[in-house]
Design an enzyme around this catalytic site. Sequence first.
Site, PDB file in Angstrom:
ATOM      1  N   GLU A 175     -21.483  16.556 -12.020  1.00 32.45           N
ATOM      2  CA  GLU A 175     -22.659  16.529 -11.160  1.00 32.45           C
ATOM      3  C   GLU A 175     -23.644  15.509 -11.728  1.00 32.45           C
ATOM      4  O   GLU A 175     -24.019  15.579 -12.900  1.00 32.45           O
ATOM      5  CB  GLU A 175     -23.298  17.918 -11.103  1.00 32.45           C
ATOM      6  CG  GLU A 175     -24.494  18.017 -10.184  1.00 32.45           C
ATOM      7  CD  GLU A 175     -25.134  19.400 -10.216  1.00 32.45           C
ATOM      8  OE1 GLU A 175     -26.292  19.518  -9.773  1.00 32.45           O
ATOM      9  OE2 GLU A 175     -24.493  20.354 -10.712  1.00 32.45           O
ATOM     10  N   ASP A 179     -35.705  22.528 -10.506  1.00 31.16           N
ATOM     11  CA  ASP A 179     -35.424  22.280 -11.912  1.00 31.16           C
ATOM     12  C   ASP A 179     -36.572  22.670 -12.831  1.00 31.16           C
ATOM     13  O   ASP A 179     -37.747  22.485 -12.517  1.00 31.16           O
ATOM     14  CB  ASP A 179     -35.088  20.799 -12.118  1.00 31.16           C
ATOM     15  CG  ASP A 179     -33.788  20.422 -11.448  1.00 31.16           C
ATOM     16  OD1 ASP A 179     -32.801  21.142 -11.667  1.00 31.16           O
ATOM     17  OD2 ASP A 179     -33.752  19.432 -10.707  1.00 31.16           O
TER      18      ASP A 179
END
Length: 274
Positions: A65, A76
């Site tokens: 990824e 995040d």
Amino acid sequence: MSSDVAVPATPSRSGDISVGALEATLRARRDAGHKLLVPYVTGGLGPHWVEVIQAMVAGGADAVEVGIPFSDPVMDGPTIQEASGRALAAGANPVAITDALRRVEVPVPLVAMTYYNLVFRAGHKRMARSLASAGVTGAIIPDLPVEEIGPWASEADAAGIDTVLLVAPSSPPDRVERICARARGFVYAVARMGVTGERRELGVDAARVVERIRACTDMPVCVGVGVSTPAQAAEVCEVADGVVVGSALVRRLLEGEGPDGAAAFVGSLREAID
């Protein structure tokens, strides 16, 4: 180029829905008895981030990824926020990242992870085709809900990009069904509520999420968000087909470990889940 990945014969998941390259590869690995390992790296993080991809594959990754940095990465936590900030300050942008990926030679699928603002600004067709031309076969856009995914998904499907969707512990059963019906590549089971980041304990949510996904689909299921150690990776792989590991690896890169450190850490994850 990553498009050199050897893809198994393409099966059909249901009806007229054909399985894309990412999903076909991961299904074949799973069906051969392997657990799936998908490590994450922020594109543009340091001068050697492309070598990090190659090192992670050498360490045992089944797919990689690659984050396309965005200034407001809402999913995040602090570690990947810092990595994104460093990459952006060094000039990273979607064009630079995809240009670099065109030169990557790895035998596993690449999955791009980014936010919808960048996709919308580029345009659905342009972004999908840009990723495909770079050898990317999957995409994760965590802030694009399944209810609004149609225009992007149409272009992604046409370009051969599998759109991976996320199921959270809070997702109600009817929404889990819709997500699984639209997901391609694999279903991303979120281990716990909150943003990405390392955790000392995963809790019980991961197993429950995987169970709910399995009731709706036979696609590969990989658990991510909070998985930080080889022991935790092995724990989630007792119930899931695989694991996504990001912050724990990115922290090591931020601390200067480089490609060799990435290979060693991914190798420890591989050994644990095998």
